[in-house]
Design an enzyme around this catalytic site. Structure first.
Site, mmCIF file in Angstrom:
data_model
loop_
_atom_site.group_PDB
_atom_site.id
_atom_site.type_symbol
_atom_site.label_atom_id
_atom_site.label_comp_id
_atom_site.label_asym_id
_atom_site.label_seq_id
_atom_site.Cartn_x
_atom_site.Cartn_y
_atom_site.Cartn_z
ATOM 1 N N ASP A 288 20.638 17.595 -17.238
ATOM 2 C CA ASP A 288 21.332 16.385 -17.278
ATOM 3 C C ASP A 288 22.685 16.494 -17.332
ATOM 4 O O ASP A 288 23.195 17.250 -18.824
ATOM 5 C CB ASP A 288 20.814 15.668 -18.771
ATOM 6 C CG ASP A 288 21.283 14.246 -18.862
ATOM 7 O OD1 ASP A 288 22.132 13.700 -18.134
ATOM 8 O OD2 ASP A 288 20.758 13.709 -19.889
ATOM 9 N N HIS B 144 14.837 12.234 -21.565
ATOM 10 C CA HIS B 144 15.210 12.007 -23.165
ATOM 11 C C HIS B 144 13.992 12.385 -23.779
ATOM 12 O O HIS B 144 12.907 11.779 -23.577
ATOM 13 C CB HIS B 144 15.314 10.569 -23.301
ATOM 14 C CG HIS B 144 16.618 9.955 -22.647
ATOM 15 N ND1 HIS B 144 16.795 8.635 -22.071
ATOM 16 C CD2 HIS B 144 17.681 10.448 -22.557
ATOM 17 C CE1 HIS B 144 17.783 8.639 -21.993
ATOM 18 N NE2 HIS B 144 18.616 9.706 -21.933
ATOM 19 N N HIS C 51 20.833 13.963 -26.826
ATOM 20 C CA HIS C 51 19.265 13.528 -27.009
ATOM 21 C C HIS C 51 18.495 15.104 -26.628
ATOM 22 O O HIS C 51 19.160 15.929 -25.969
ATOM 23 C CB HIS C 51 18.888 12.538 -26.097
ATOM 24 C CG HIS C 51 19.323 12.605 -24.515
ATOM 25 N ND1 HIS C 51 18.610 13.641 -23.782
ATOM 26 C CD2 HIS C 51 20.247 12.119 -24.021
ATOM 27 C CE1 HIS C 51 19.451 13.605 -22.593
ATOM 28 N NE2 HIS C 51 20.092 12.643 -22.719
ATOM 29 N N ASP D 158 0.784 -1.157 -0.059
ATOM 30 C CA ASP D 158 -0.085 -0.063 0.000
ATOM 31 C C ASP D 158 0.841 1.240 0.075
ATOM 32 O O ASP D 158 0.522 2.418 0.541
ATOM 33 C CB ASP D 158 -0.892 -0.068 1.136
ATOM 34 C CG ASP D 158 -0.201 0.019 2.590
ATOM 35 O OD1 ASP D 158 0.987 -0.283 2.381
ATOM 36 O OD2 ASP D 158 -0.862 0.100 3.593
ATOM 37 N N GLU E 291 27.142 15.034 -25.274
ATOM 38 C CA GLU E 291 27.770 13.792 -24.195
ATOM 39 C C GLU E 291 28.644 12.837 -24.785
ATOM 40 O O GLU E 291 28.273 11.662 -24.918
ATOM 41 C CB GLU E 291 26.655 13.327 -23.582
ATOM 42 C CG GLU E 291 25.519 12.773 -24.014
ATOM 43 C CD GLU E 291 24.537 11.948 -23.620
ATOM 44 O OE1 GLU E 291 24.812 11.191 -22.542
ATOM 45 O OE2 GLU E 291 23.154 12.464 -23.450
ATOM 46 N N GLU F 293 29.270 15.754 -20.226
ATOM 47 C CA GLU F 293 27.933 16.126 -20.648
ATOM 48 C C GLU F 293 27.441 17.290 -20.236
ATOM 49 O O GLU F 293 27.534 17.751 -19.131
ATOM 50 C CB GLU F 293 26.871 14.892 -20.325
ATOM 51 C CG GLU F 293 25.516 15.206 -20.837
ATOM 52 C CD GLU F 293 24.456 14.143 -20.260
ATOM 53 O OE1 GLU F 293 23.416 14.063 -21.100
ATOM 54 O OE2 GLU F 293 24.754 13.504 -19.430
ATOM 55 N N HIS G 71 24.547 2.717 -18.113
ATOM 56 C CA HIS G 71 23.491 2.894 -17.136
ATOM 57 C C HIS G 71 23.382 2.291 -15.652
ATOM 58 O O HIS G 71 22.712 1.678 -15.193
ATOM 59 C CB HIS G 71 22.130 2.483 -17.928
ATOM 60 C CG HIS G 71 21.833 3.306 -18.889
ATOM 61 N ND1 HIS G 71 20.865 2.939 -19.976
ATOM 62 C CD2 HIS G 71 22.086 4.505 -19.363
ATOM 63 C CE1 HIS G 71 20.818 3.625 -20.883
ATOM 64 N NE2 HIS G 71 21.353 4.718 -20.439
ATOM 65 N N ASP H 39 26.450 11.065 -13.331
ATOM 66 C CA ASP H 39 25.627 11.409 -14.617
ATOM 67 C C ASP H 39 24.433 11.873 -13.688
ATOM 68 O O ASP H 39 23.705 10.828 -13.315
ATOM 69 C CB ASP H 39 25.427 10.527 -15.422
ATOM 70 C CG ASP H 39 24.419 10.715 -16.774
ATOM 71 O OD1 ASP H 39 23.793 11.878 -16.562
ATOM 72 O OD2 ASP H 39 24.572 10.339 -17.656
ATOM 73 N N ARG I 276 32.966 10.244 -19.575
ATOM 74 C CA ARG I 276 32.077 10.878 -20.264
ATOM 75 C C ARG I 276 31.663 12.207 -19.787
ATOM 76 O O ARG I 276 32.072 12.374 -18.473
ATOM 77 C CB ARG I 276 30.524 10.001 -20.281
ATOM 78 C CG ARG I 276 29.469 10.979 -21.079
ATOM 79 C CD ARG I 276 28.345 9.906 -21.126
ATOM 80 N NE ARG I 276 27.405 9.641 -19.921
ATOM 81 C CZ ARG I 276 27.319 8.584 -19.312
ATOM 82 N NH1 ARG I 276 28.108 7.415 -19.729
ATOM 83 N NH2 ARG I 276 26.797 8.384 -17.974
ATOM 84 N N HIS J 250 27.366 5.004 -28.002
ATOM 85 C CA HIS J 250 26.075 5.645 -27.753
ATOM 86 C C HIS J 250 26.182 6.877 -28.743
ATOM 87 O O HIS J 250 27.153 7.383 -29.322
ATOM 88 C CB HIS J 250 25.717 6.074 -26.224
ATOM 89 C CG HIS J 250 26.704 6.821 -25.761
ATOM 90 N ND1 HIS J 250 26.611 8.119 -25.866
ATOM 91 C CD2 HIS J 250 27.688 6.513 -24.815
ATOM 92 C CE1 HIS J 250 27.618 8.848 -24.761
ATOM 93 N NE2 HIS J 250 28.420 7.684 -24.371
ATOM 94 N N TYR K 290 34.956 4.613 -23.355
ATOM 95 C CA TYR K 290 34.864 3.472 -22.239
ATOM 96 C C TYR K 290 35.802 2.137 -22.533
ATOM 97 O O TYR K 290 35.645 1.644 -23.389
ATOM 98 C CB TYR K 290 33.317 2.991 -22.277
ATOM 99 C CG TYR K 290 32.548 4.096 -22.241
ATOM 100 C CD1 TYR K 290 32.246 4.847 -20.869
ATOM 101 C CD2 TYR K 290 31.902 4.690 -23.274
ATOM 102 C CE1 TYR K 290 31.314 6.031 -21.052
ATOM 103 C CE2 TYR K 290 31.020 5.765 -23.441
ATOM 104 C CZ TYR K 290 30.651 6.280 -21.995
ATOM 105 O OH TYR K 290 29.817 7.322 -22.155
#
Length: 454
Positions: free
Chosen positions: A282, A372, A365, A51, A395, A418, A254, A271, A416, A361, A399
């Site tokens: 972002d 996104h 975006h 609940d 970004e 960004e 991710h 990130d 990275r 990637h 890697y």
């Protein structure tokens, strides 16, 4: 070395006026046409366990058109309706429920505080909405997103069809509302850009806080707590699950477990960004846990930074969506050659997409009410041209995971960088420019030379 400067403090949270929401609804109605009826539902509360519900987040299309923050509501737009074009169905006032669950606007509050021209309890929708559909040619709604809503929509249409012998016409064209709303949302107006600048300022402060707090031996979730502290103290929420990945975890695009110990000599990739009234920021920054880049880490970092500079330079009106990505890929491929990861002629390596094992990637975006964000990237068979008001991330990254075919000295490095970039009339605006980005500025920030939060 550029002397680090203090980022601007976020200041007072901007707002979007009722007049602006009304303009959005008018643009939508003009786009769909005068003989239409438009139905846009709010989000429902979602159960987390038993609940207990997840924190409520409003549906972005509904939020864009209404600003109404409650679940289980339905906005209806009826162009040309003399008694009011904007009707809102929402939860009625209920002293018992409000004692347990919190205050509700109710129909009166929906009109007084949120600009609805007419408002009714949501329980009355089955009785009222079929009448609003009468003699409307086009039904515009988010078909296919909510099966229960689809069934109710067509049930209401069938009720109107049953009156055909009385000369009443039912809608017979069905149009996806996203086709119109998402094109509007792609182009940010001045109030939206103010909101996004505010979210960016708070997120820059959060990243600075994380940089200055990080020490070897801490856990990733301890650093995440620093981000959340800064978000929450400004009354905002994360725009998405924060990525706080140390060492090899920075090579997982991710990664959200955020539970490992941070080791001296490793890099930390963060990130993270907050949202203000739904508008997202972002930001990704990568920095050394110990406060100083190694020579190898700095070399890889400079490669990614050069790629980002090249991509941002291409983020300007008249260029197409893919130009920043192409610019980043060229710099990254050149850098991979310099690092000894790739060998051969640059043009051949680009043609063969030789960079992909290390950069898998896209370079950006759309950004807005969704991190996104909505909006087409192609028009027909061609990449979309960039225009003022569009906001995109930039970004690039490299890697080198533990199983990478890169030289051993590079394995475990994930970087990275960004930023959020708004396309302007004469070029672009980097909304997140206040967040330290060069290796020297990051090291100075971590050493305490750049003031953090106050």
């Amino acid at each position: 070395m550029n002397a680090p400067t203090r980022p601007p403090l976020p200041g007072k949270t901007p707002t979007i006026t009722l007049a602006e929401f009304a303009r959005r609804r008018q643009r939508l109605m003009r786009g769909v046409g005068g003989d239409s009826i438009i139905v846009v539902p709010a989000a429902h509360e979602q159960v987390r366990n038993r609940d207990v519900e997840y924190p409520f987040r409003q549906n972005s299309d509904f939020l864009y058109l209404t600003g109404f923050p409650e679940p289980d509501a339905v906005a209806v737009l009826v162009p040309g309706r003399a008694a009011g074009e904007y009707i809102l169905f929402c939860r009625d006032r209920d002293p018992t429920q409000e004692t347990w669950q919190g205050r509700r606007a109710g129909p009166d509050g929906a009109m007084e505080n949120y600009g609805a021209e007419c408002a009714f309890p949501i329980e009355d929708i089955d009785e009222i909405l079929p009448g609003l559909m009468e003699n409307r040619r086009v039904l515009c709604a988010p078909f296919g997103r909510d099966e229960a809503l689809d069934q109710r929509l067509f049930g209401w249409v069938n009720q109107v069809r049953a009156k055909a012998r009385n000369g009443v016409r039912a809608p017979h064209e069905y149009v996806a509302v996203e086709h119109y709303v998402h094109e509007q949302r792609l182009f940010k107006k001045a109030p939206e850009l103010r909101m996004m600048r505010h979210a960016a300022a708070i997120s820059c402060q959060a990243h600075i806080r994380a940089m200055q707090a990080t020490r070897p031996g801490m856990t990733e979730f301890m650093v995440e707590a620093e981000l959340l502290h800064e978000f929450h103290r400004h009354g905002t929420e994360p725009a998405y699950s924060s990525i706080v990945g140390g060492g090899e975890n920075g090579c997982i695009l991710h990664y959200i477990e955020n539970r490992d110990v941070l080791n001296e000599g490793d890099l930390l990739l963060i990130d993270a960004g907050c949202e203000v009234h739904g508008y997202a920021s972002d930001i990704t920054r990568t920095f050394p846990v110990s406060g100083r880049f190694s020579d190898t880490q700095r070399e890889v970092y400079e490669c990614v930074l050069a790629a980002q500079h090249a991509a941002i330079e291409q983020t300007r009106p008249g260029n197409h969506w893919n130009d920043p990505h192409d610019a980043a890929v060229r710099e990254l491929t050149r850098g991979l050659k310099d690092l000894g990861v790739l060998k051969g002629r640059l043009d051949r390596l680009l043609k063969d997409h030789a960079y992909r094992p290390f950069y898998m990637h896209r370079t950006g975006h759309w950004l807005g009410l969704d991190v996104h964000d909505v909006g087409d990237y192609r028009v027909g068979d061609a990449w979309r041209l960039l225009e003022p008001g569009m906001v995109t991330t930039v970004e690039p990254g490299l890697y080198f995971g533990p199983y990478s075919e890169a030289p051993k000295a590079l394995r475990g490095i994930g970087i990275r960088i960004e930023d959020d970039v708004a396309v302007s009339r004469d070029g672009h605006e980097v909304l997140t420019d206040a967040c330290p980005k060069t290796p020297d500025a990051i090291e100075a920030c971590m050493a305490g030379d750049l003031p953090g939060w106050t």
